[in-house]
Motif scaffolding. Structure first.
Motif, short mmCIF file in Angstrom:
data_model
loop_
_atom_site.label_atom_id
_atom_site.label_comp_id
_atom_site.label_asym_id
_atom_site.label_seq_id
_atom_site.Cartn_x
_atom_site.Cartn_y
_atom_site.Cartn_z
N ARG A 5 -30.45 11.51 24.42
CA ARG A 5 -30.69 12.98 24.61
C ARG A 5 -31.80 14.06 25.67
O ARG A 5 -31.24 15.08 25.24
CB ARG A 5 -32.42 12.98 23.36
N LYS A 6 -31.77 13.61 26.22
CA LYS A 6 -32.28 13.90 27.42
C LYS A 6 -31.30 14.69 27.78
O LYS A 6 -31.09 15.80 28.80
CB LYS A 6 -33.27 13.30 28.55
N ALA A 7 -30.32 14.22 27.98
CA ALA A 7 -28.88 14.74 28.95
C ALA A 7 -28.23 15.93 27.83
O ALA A 7 -27.77 17.05 28.73
CB ALA A 7 -27.77 13.59 28.58
N ILE A 8 -28.29 15.49 27.02
CA ILE A 8 -27.70 16.33 25.81
C ILE A 8 -29.00 18.21 25.83
O ILE A 8 -28.23 18.85 26.21
CB ILE A 8 -28.10 16.36 24.54
N SER A 19 -20.42 24.00 24.62
CA SER A 19 -19.67 22.82 23.12
C SER A 19 -19.68 21.73 23.54
O SER A 19 -20.28 21.01 24.70
CB SER A 19 -17.89 23.12 23.18
N ALA A 20 -19.45 21.27 22.00
CA ALA A 20 -20.09 19.17 22.12
C ALA A 20 -18.49 18.87 22.70
O ALA A 20 -19.60 18.13 23.23
CB ALA A 20 -20.63 19.28 20.57
N MET A 26 -17.92 15.28 29.18
CA MET A 26 -19.68 14.99 30.65
C MET A 26 -20.88 13.65 30.08
O MET A 26 -20.92 13.28 31.73
CB MET A 26 -20.11 16.01 30.79
N LEU A 27 -20.75 13.67 29.31
CA LEU A 27 -21.62 12.00 28.84
C LEU A 27 -20.35 11.19 28.56
O LEU A 27 -21.20 9.94 28.40
CB LEU A 27 -22.58 12.36 27.84
N ASP A 28 -19.10 11.25 28.40
CA ASP A 28 -18.17 9.93 28.08
C ASP A 28 -18.59 9.59 26.69
O ASP A 28 -18.99 8.36 26.14
CB ASP A 28 -19.04 8.42 29.06
N VAL A 29 -18.84 10.22 26.28
CA VAL A 29 -18.98 9.64 24.59
C VAL A 29 -17.60 10.66 24.13
O VAL A 29 -17.30 11.79 23.61
CB VAL A 29 -20.21 9.60 24.06
#
Length: 164
Positions: A5-8, A19-20, A26-29
């Motif tokens: 959450r913090k990263a988002i 964009s999502a 970037m977060l590898d998800v």
């Protein structure tokens, strides 16, 4: 709060237009995980809005005037500063209200069409509220940086280079 959450939130604070799909990369998800987490934070009231920062000097709205107003108030028994802050925030002209530490209690940010309009608001509406002890108005003359965004163009270094 989770690191995810913090990263988002950090990415959205830097650029709410991201964009999502970009966040997911970037977060590898997965993109769906990002969508779900953003929707959850919106529903929980963590993310309240996505608002652009506008350089009004470059728009036809450049005549808009902003002011910061320091307000000293008498807190009410059992309510503290909440009641007076609530009354102030209800005015359409008021953009922001902060409870502050230091020499004054509240910082109020206003927008108006002219300095006179803001002065009339302070004289007729704000300073007449029960519990308001004093105000000090500061007009914003020029913005150089707002919420981390730089407004001025980088100046080219025109100095002559000195060589030995």
């Amino acid at each position: 709060m989770s690191d995810f959450r913090k990263a988002i939130l950090e990415l959205l604070e830097d650029d709410a237009r991201i964009s999502a799909k970009q966040i997911a990369t970037m977060l590898d998800v997965t993109e769906q995980q990002v969508h779900d987490e953003i929707a959850s934070m919106e529903q929980e009231g963590i993310i309240l809005a996505y608002k652009p920062i506008i350089n009004t000097d470059k728009t036809e709205h450049g005549e808009r005037v902003e002011a910061l107003i320091e307000v000293r108030v008498t807190p009410q028994r059992n309510l503290g500063f909440e009641a007076i802050a609530e009354r102030i925030r209800r005015f359409d002209e008021v953009q922001t209200v902060y409870l502050m530490s230091g020499a004054y209690d509240l910082m109020v940010v206003l927008e108006g069409q002219s300095m006179r309009q803001i002065a009339l608001f302070v004289a007729q509406k704000l300073s007449t509220l029960e519990g308001v002890l004093s105000t000090a108005t500061h007009f914003i003359l020029k913005k150089y940086k707002d919420q981390g965004i730089v407004f001025t163009e980088e100046q080219e270094d025109r100095r002559l280079q000195v060589t030995p």
